[in-house]
Design a protein around this motif. Structure first.
Motif, short mmCIF file in Angstrom:
data_model
loop_
_atom_site.label_atom_id
_atom_site.label_comp_id
_atom_site.label_asym_id
_atom_site.label_seq_id
_atom_site.Cartn_x
_atom_site.Cartn_y
_atom_site.Cartn_z
N THR A 57 -13.92 -1.22 -1.12
CA THR A 57 -13.17 0.28 -0.97
C THR A 57 -13.05 0.75 -2.23
OG1 THR A 57 -11.91 -0.75 0.88
CG2 THR A 57 -11.12 1.43 0.02
N PRO B 274 -16.30 11.07 2.84
CA PRO B 274 -15.40 9.76 2.85
C PRO B 274 -15.37 8.94 3.95
CG PRO B 274 -14.03 11.76 3.00
CD PRO B 274 -15.38 12.30 2.91
N ASP B 275 -14.84 8.06 3.80
CA ASP B 275 -14.42 6.94 4.96
C ASP B 275 -13.12 7.61 5.52
OD1 ASP B 275 -14.34 4.02 6.23
OD2 ASP B 275 -12.39 4.53 5.43
N TYR B 276 -12.98 7.73 7.04
CA TYR B 276 -11.92 8.05 7.53
C TYR B 276 -10.65 7.80 7.17
CZ TYR B 276 -8.93 9.80 11.32
OH TYR B 276 -7.81 10.35 11.95
N ASP B 277 -10.60 6.21 7.16
CA ASP B 277 -9.38 5.49 6.89
C ASP B 277 -8.81 5.79 5.57
OD1 ASP B 277 -9.33 4.32 9.49
OD2 ASP B 277 -10.32 2.58 8.76
N PHE C 23 -19.35 8.89 -2.61
CA PHE C 23 -19.35 8.97 -1.05
C PHE C 23 -20.74 8.50 -0.54
CE2 PHE C 23 -16.01 12.69 -0.77
CZ PHE C 23 -15.10 11.71 -1.28
N ALA D 284 -21.36 4.75 -0.83
CA ALA D 284 -20.42 3.66 -0.16
C ALA D 284 -20.89 3.51 1.43
CB ALA D 284 -18.96 4.38 -0.18
N ARG D 285 -21.17 5.05 1.80
CA ARG D 285 -21.52 5.08 3.43
C ARG D 285 -22.77 4.38 3.61
NH1 ARG D 285 -25.51 7.90 4.41
NH2 ARG D 285 -25.09 9.72 3.11
N ARG E 255 -16.38 1.76 1.95
CA ARG E 255 -15.35 2.82 2.24
C ARG E 255 -15.15 3.42 0.96
NH1 ARG E 255 -10.31 0.37 5.27
NH2 ARG E 255 -10.09 -0.67 3.24
#
Length: 241
Positions: free
Chosen positions: A84, A128-131, A185, A188-189, A194
């Motif tokens: 993360t 970005p990651d949603y969380d 971003f 990471a994706r 994340r």
């Protein structure tokens, strides 16, 4: 596993979550809000520190300026265990009324840079990651802070941001422009990891101000003070991720 060639870290040297400011000096500012601080490695623009915040072990690593060096940081950190990433940076506002010192949480980043395009076509989203996004917003609320939430632009050429670029970004309702988030971003994706980003506004391009133009220093006092608040938000978010 051998040490990574730029960050000089190996598996076991870092934690599963990393705050990634651009400025190596900001690594120290983040660490001052933490406990059990340990310098892991320093090389080129990269300073890597492990620390603990409210019981959460974390890594802090500077990325330098721009997507190429940020991509190296994400690549090498991900190879040794980071899952993360939270960018804690600065950004130039692109909308009237966004003030110096305000904070922006990015919901996506326009790819006005070349690094992500070496990995994939420009049509693929840099998001970005949603969380991580959600926890940054929740952490701002928990700290009684207001943040602007929306899309930004990532650009390679700080001194080539012409009036035409600024007008186009403003018309697209992008909130601000910075230099690293799109690559962070995207990588990471693609890696199934994340990422998120919170940035402090250091100037407003549509109102004619840029960093360094108001105080004789890189950041105006209000931006410098509010960087500390953005750091607190990012650190708070790590405790739920």
């Amino acid at each position: 596993m051998a040490k990574q060639p730029h960050l000089l870290v190996s598996e076991g040297d870092v934690t599963d979550i990393a705050l990634i400011p651009g400025d190596p000096g900001r690594v120290d500012r983040i660490a001052k809000q933490c406990e059990n601080v340990e310098v892991v490695a320093e090389n080129r623009e990269y300073k890597v520190v492990n620390a603990e915040f409210d019981g959460r072990e974390l890594t802090i690593c500077s990325t330098g300026i721009g997507c190429p060096s940020a991509a190296i940081a994400v690549e090498e950190l991900s190879r040794v265990g980071v899952e993360t990433f939270i960018r804690v940076g600065t950004t130039g506002a692109l909308q009237q009324g966004i003030e110096i010192g305000d904070m922006v949480v990015a919901t996506g980043a326009a790819k006005n840079e070349g690094t992500s395009k070496r990995y994939e076509d420009v049509e693929f989203p840099a998001v970005p990651d949603y969380d991580v996004l959600t926890e940054l917003v929740n952490a701002a609320e928990a700290n009684d802070e207001d943040v602007h939430v929306g899309p930004i632009a990532s650009d390679d050429a700080f001194y080539a941001e012409t009036d035409e670029f600024v007008k186009a970004w403003e018309a697209a309702n992008l909130l601000s422009v910075e230099m690293e988030a799109a690559a962070v971003f995207t990588l990471a994706r693609r890696k199934g990891l994340r990422a998120g980003a919170i940035c402090t506004v250091d100037g407003n391009l549509v109102e004619g101000t840029q960093k360094g133009e108001t105080e004789g220093e890189e950041l105006p006092d209000k931006a410098k003070n509010n960087v500390e608040r953005a750091i607190r938000i990012a650190l708070t978010a790590t405790t739920s991720l």
